[in-house]
Structures are given as structure tokens and as C-alpha cells.
Design a protein around this motif. Sequence first.
Motif, PDB file in Angstrom:
ATOM      1  N   SER A   1       0.818  -1.222   0.000  1.00  0.00           N
ATOM      2  CA  SER A   1       0.000   0.000   0.000  1.00  0.00           C
ATOM      3  C   SER A   1       0.845   1.263   0.000  1.00  0.00           C
ATOM      4  N   ASP A   2       2.027   1.221   0.619  1.00  0.00           N
ATOM      5  CA  ASP A   2       2.911   2.389   0.644  1.00  0.00           C
ATOM      6  C   ASP A   2       3.980   2.342  -0.450  1.00  0.00           C
ATOM      7  N   ASP A   3       3.838   1.374  -1.359  1.00  0.00           N
ATOM      8  CA  ASP A   3       4.740   1.245  -2.518  1.00  0.00           C
ATOM      9  C   ASP A   3       6.186   0.915  -2.140  1.00  0.00           C
ATOM     10  N   PHE A   4       6.426   0.426  -0.940  1.00  0.00           N
ATOM     11  CA  PHE A   4       7.789   0.064  -0.561  1.00  0.00           C
ATOM     12  C   PHE A   4       8.327  -1.097  -1.391  1.00  0.00           C
ATOM     13  N   VAL A   5       7.435  -2.004  -1.812  1.00  0.00           N
ATOM     14  CA  VAL A   5       7.883  -3.164  -2.573  1.00  0.00           C
ATOM     15  C   VAL A   5       8.552  -2.753  -3.884  1.00  0.00           C
ATOM     16  N   LYS A   6       8.223  -1.580  -4.391  1.00  0.00           N
ATOM     17  CA  LYS A   6       8.834  -1.102  -5.634  1.00  0.00           C
ATOM     18  C   LYS A   6      10.328  -0.836  -5.471  1.00  0.00           C
ATOM     19  N   GLU A   7      10.777  -0.616  -4.231  1.00  0.00           N
ATOM     20  CA  GLU A   7      12.194  -0.332  -4.016  1.00  0.00           C
ATOM     21  C   GLU A   7      13.071  -1.540  -4.362  1.00  0.00           C
ATOM     22  N   TRP A   8      12.519  -2.745  -4.267  1.00  0.00           N
ATOM     23  CA  TRP A   8      13.292  -3.941  -4.612  1.00  0.00           C
ATOM     24  C   TRP A   8      13.658  -3.962  -6.099  1.00  0.00           C
ATOM     25  N   SER A   9      12.801  -3.378  -6.925  1.00  0.00           N
ATOM     26  CA  SER A   9      13.054  -3.407  -8.366  1.00  0.00           C
ATOM     27  C   SER A   9      14.299  -2.620  -8.745  1.00  0.00           C
ATOM     28  N   LYS A  10      14.793  -1.792  -7.827  1.00  0.00           N
ATOM     29  CA  LYS A  10      15.964  -0.960  -8.113  1.00  0.00           C
ATOM     30  C   LYS A  10      17.276  -1.608  -7.680  1.00  0.00           C
ATOM     31  N   LEU A  11      17.206  -2.782  -7.049  1.00  0.00           N
ATOM     32  CA  LEU A  11      18.428  -3.489  -6.663  1.00  0.00           C
ATOM     33  C   LEU A  11      19.133  -4.036  -7.901  1.00  0.00           C
ATOM     34  N   LYS A  12      20.454  -4.084  -7.824  1.00  0.00           N
ATOM     35  CA  LYS A  12      21.247  -4.609  -8.934  1.00  0.00           C
ATOM     36  C   LYS A  12      22.349  -5.523  -8.396  1.00  0.00           C
ATOM     37  N   PRO A  13      22.758  -6.534  -9.173  1.00  0.00           N
ATOM     38  CA  PRO A  13      23.867  -7.409  -8.752  1.00  0.00           C
ATOM     39  C   PRO A  13      25.174  -6.620  -8.645  1.00  0.00           C
ATOM     40  N   VAL A  14      26.031  -7.068  -7.747  1.00  0.00           N
ATOM     41  CA  VAL A  14      27.334  -6.405  -7.568  1.00  0.00           C
ATOM     42  C   VAL A  14      28.509  -7.356  -7.759  1.00  0.00           C
ATOM     43  N   ARG A  15      28.269  -8.657  -7.681  1.00  0.00           N
ATOM     44  CA  ARG A  15      29.378  -9.615  -7.752  1.00  0.00           C
ATOM     45  C   ARG A  15      29.719  -9.926  -9.217  1.00  0.00           C
ATOM     46  N   PRO A  16      30.996  -9.800  -9.606  1.00  0.00           N
ATOM     47  CA  PRO A  16      31.372 -10.057 -11.002  1.00  0.00           C
ATOM     48  C   PRO A  16      31.362 -11.524 -11.393  1.00  0.00           C
ATOM     49  N   ASN A  17      31.480 -12.434 -10.402  1.00  0.00           N
ATOM     50  CA  ASN A  17      31.495 -13.868 -10.722  1.00  0.00           C
ATOM     51  C   ASN A  17      30.870 -14.655  -9.580  1.00  0.00           C
ATOM     52  N   HIS A  18      29.643 -15.109  -9.790  1.00  0.00           N
ATOM     53  CA  HIS A  18      28.963 -15.916  -8.764  1.00  0.00           C
ATOM     54  C   HIS A  18      29.504 -17.340  -8.704  1.00  0.00           C
ATOM     55  N   PHE A  19      30.165 -17.784  -9.756  1.00  0.00           N
ATOM     56  CA  PHE A  19      30.485 -19.202  -9.891  1.00  0.00           C
ATOM     57  C   PHE A  19      31.984 -19.479  -9.841  1.00  0.00           C
ATOM     58  N   ASP A  20      32.672 -18.751  -8.961  1.00  0.00           N
ATOM     59  CA  ASP A  20      34.114 -18.971  -8.770  1.00  0.00           C
ATOM     60  C   ASP A  20      34.406 -19.780  -7.508  1.00  0.00           C
ATOM     61  N   THR A  21      33.406 -20.512  -7.050  1.00  0.00           N
ATOM     62  CA  THR A  21      33.515 -21.231  -5.781  1.00  0.00           C
ATOM     63  C   THR A  21      34.083 -22.640  -5.922  1.00  0.00           C
ATOM     64  N   GLY A  22      34.123 -23.162  -7.129  1.00  0.00           N
ATOM     65  CA  GLY A  22      34.650 -24.513  -7.326  1.00  0.00           C
ATOM     66  C   GLY A  22      33.705 -25.619  -6.911  1.00  0.00           C
ATOM     67  N   HIS A  23      32.406 -25.331  -6.781  1.00  0.00           N
ATOM     68  CA  HIS A  23      31.440 -26.376  -6.426  1.00  0.00           C
ATOM     69  C   HIS A  23      31.384 -27.430  -7.533  1.00  0.00           C
ATOM     70  N   ASN A  24      31.444 -28.684  -7.116  1.00  0.00           N
ATOM     71  CA  ASN A  24      31.602 -29.764  -8.079  1.00  0.00           C
ATOM     72  C   ASN A  24      30.667 -30.910  -7.738  1.00  0.00           C
ATOM     73  N   HIS A  25      29.813 -31.284  -8.664  1.00  0.00           N
ATOM     74  CA  HIS A  25      28.885 -32.398  -8.449  1.00  0.00           C
ATOM     75  C   HIS A  25      29.616 -33.701  -8.148  1.00  0.00           C
ATOM     76  N   SER A  26      30.771 -33.876  -8.752  1.00  0.00           N
ATOM     77  CA  SER A  26      31.457 -35.172  -8.692  1.00  0.00           C
ATOM     78  C   SER A  26      32.582 -35.222  -7.674  1.00  0.00           C
ATOM     79  N   GLU A  27      32.755 -34.149  -6.903  1.00  0.00           N
ATOM     80  CA  GLU A  27      33.846 -34.155  -5.939  1.00  0.00           C
ATOM     81  C   GLU A  27      33.610 -35.233  -4.880  1.00  0.00           C
TER      82      GLU A  27
END
Length: 362
Positions: free
Chosen positions: A94-120
Motif C-alpha cells: 500500500s505504501d509502494d515500498f515493494v517497488k524499491e526492490w526493483s531498483k536493486l542490482k547485482p554487484v558480484r562479477p562472478n557468482h560461480f568462482d567457488t569450485g562447487h563440483n557435483h562429482s567431488e
Amino acid sequence: MLDYKEAYELICKAIDRKVKFNELETIFGQNKTDIKNDNEKTKKVKQEDNYIDIKRFAANFYKAPIVNYKGYVNGRTQKIKNRYSEIIAKTLVSDDFVKEWSKLKPVRPNHFDTGHNHSESVDINKLQISNRKEEILAKLLFYQRGVKDLGYIFDYQTPLKAVKSDSYGKIDLLGYNSKDKCYSIIELKYRPSGSEETLLRCVLEAYTYYKLFDLNQIESAQDHNGITELRALKDYKHTKNAELVILFDEKSCIVDDGGAETNLMLRIVPKDASNPHYPTKTVESQQYKECKELIDSSKHKELQTLCEEILAQEPHLKQIRFVVLRADTDSKSSYPTNIKGWSRKLDRLYRAETLLTIPSKG
């Protein structure tokens, strides 16, 4: 334009609650990636300061204690509409606060540098030493890969921070929903004694993480084992579409209530990892209790409306799914061969059941 302090104070006012001393900075502590030092901040124009305020509010509000309040506002009739979570959800819309989420943006250049491995290779006993049972469960789902009615899990604990001092958390699980042709941002809630977090918190947390995640990095990732295996699936096709999934346990049961067959994890106590462990009483999770109410259209109406508003302002969000995770004791699938010490007596394969889907109307 309201700053984050004014927005938070208005929400607290709606539930008849005073803001506690130092609470604002504890919850909305500024990120060093936004403001490197006070001298730099003084040079920023007002518009940039407002952007920082918006970012601080939307990126951190799900962590506010009030979001996890249960029960009813003091002095009001105990009806669903007077629940803390319902009033907060209503105020966000009702106070339109939910619209503030639409202005968020990613900041991390690489989400997948963790080395997670299905077969490890992993030792189940060493994995269970940690007290962070929710993270252990996330890893087990990742190693299983395909989870019926949930999707193909290709990463876990996906980081969102650009630098260590950022307040952002991690995405519990990333999946691909081949049925609906979209990626799944999965917020997992699990405690051996029953998770007590509200669905309001779960939805806001999942939505926040979705906004801080650069989905395009899935297509560009080259050396991530889970994504490599995902690309090999015959029904996989990269897309810009996604869904939010709230994934939770139904209940933790004592032995007499069928805990041996239904409990999601039996290796709970590290010192006695060879024997099953059960709670002292059967406890239904807060998410499951609230989801049953949400399915009834006359209850949690404001949470339903909040979900619809989130979907309306995100063109690439197809739906929000509420999913219960179950032990798949009848599965004929073989256990993950890369997990040393895995036992059918103590360890689980998993399946899921979608209880409710709120679709986008776009």
C-alpha cells in the motif's frame, strides 16, 4: 522520497511497535561497496544518496526482526488480518515500498568462482560434523542433482557479495525447472527441531537474492561443474526467466510418528553420527503451517497480494512456488557414489511436492 529510516519507522508504526535503539544501523548497516568512507559520502549528490538509502532498505529488510514476528498486533482482535506478517505485507504494497526492490542490482562479477563440483569426493561423516544442518541438506540436494518436482540442482550457497564487508547472503540452491523452462532461486528452510521463520521472511529473502543475482552469468560460466552438467541435459535451454521457490520441511517427527521414514536428516548429532536421531516431540515447520493457510484464499490474503505485486514488477519472474521437501525412501535410484560412507539406513534421497504456485499474470 523517503529514506530507509523513515520507511522502516512507518512499517513499525503500522504494527504498533517502536524502533529500538541502534536497531536501524544493525539491520541496515551500509555496505563499503556503496560508501568507501565518510569523505566520499559527503561529495555524493542527493540523488545518489537516495539510491544508497533505497538499496540499504530493500537489500536488508528481510533480516529485520519484525519480519519474523508471529502472532497478532497487541490490543487488536486476533484475526488473520491483524497478524504482524499480514500487516507488514499490506504496508509494503500500500505504501509502494515493494517497488524499491526493483531498483536493486547485482554487484558480484562472478557468482560461480567457488569450485562447487557435483562429482567431488566427500565423506558423509565429515560433512555432518557441521552444526549448520540447512547447509548440509543443501549440499546433499546438490549432489543428488535431479530432485523430483523441484528441478535439477546445479549450485548451492551461491555468493552475492562483491567484497567481504557486503551484508548480502548466499542463495541456498540454484536449480533449473525443465517443466516450466526457467531457473529456480531456491530459499531452503530446515532445522531438525522445525524451522520457525515466517513465509513473509522467506519470500522477501528469495526476492532480494533474485535481484542481487546476475542470471546471465549462468550462460557465460565456463569452469563450473554443475553448469557444465546442466548444459548437457537434453531438455535444457538457457533462458532469462526464473521462479522463486520457498522449499521447506513439513515436520520433524519422533520415532512413533514415523520419523525413521519421513525425517529429512537422521545424522544430527556429530558425536553419534552412526545412529539415527529424533526430536523429543513432533514439530511442524512454520512454513508448512503458513502454507496450508495460504492455500485457503481467505487467509494470508496480504501475503498473496505481496507475491502478486512482486511478480507484476518483474517481467522475467514466472511464478513463486511453495514446495515441501520429502524423504524419497521408495526411490530406486542409486545413492551418490561420490559420497563416501553414504548409508540407506541413515541417509536420504529426496523428492518434492509443490503445494502452491502463484503465477505471474503477465
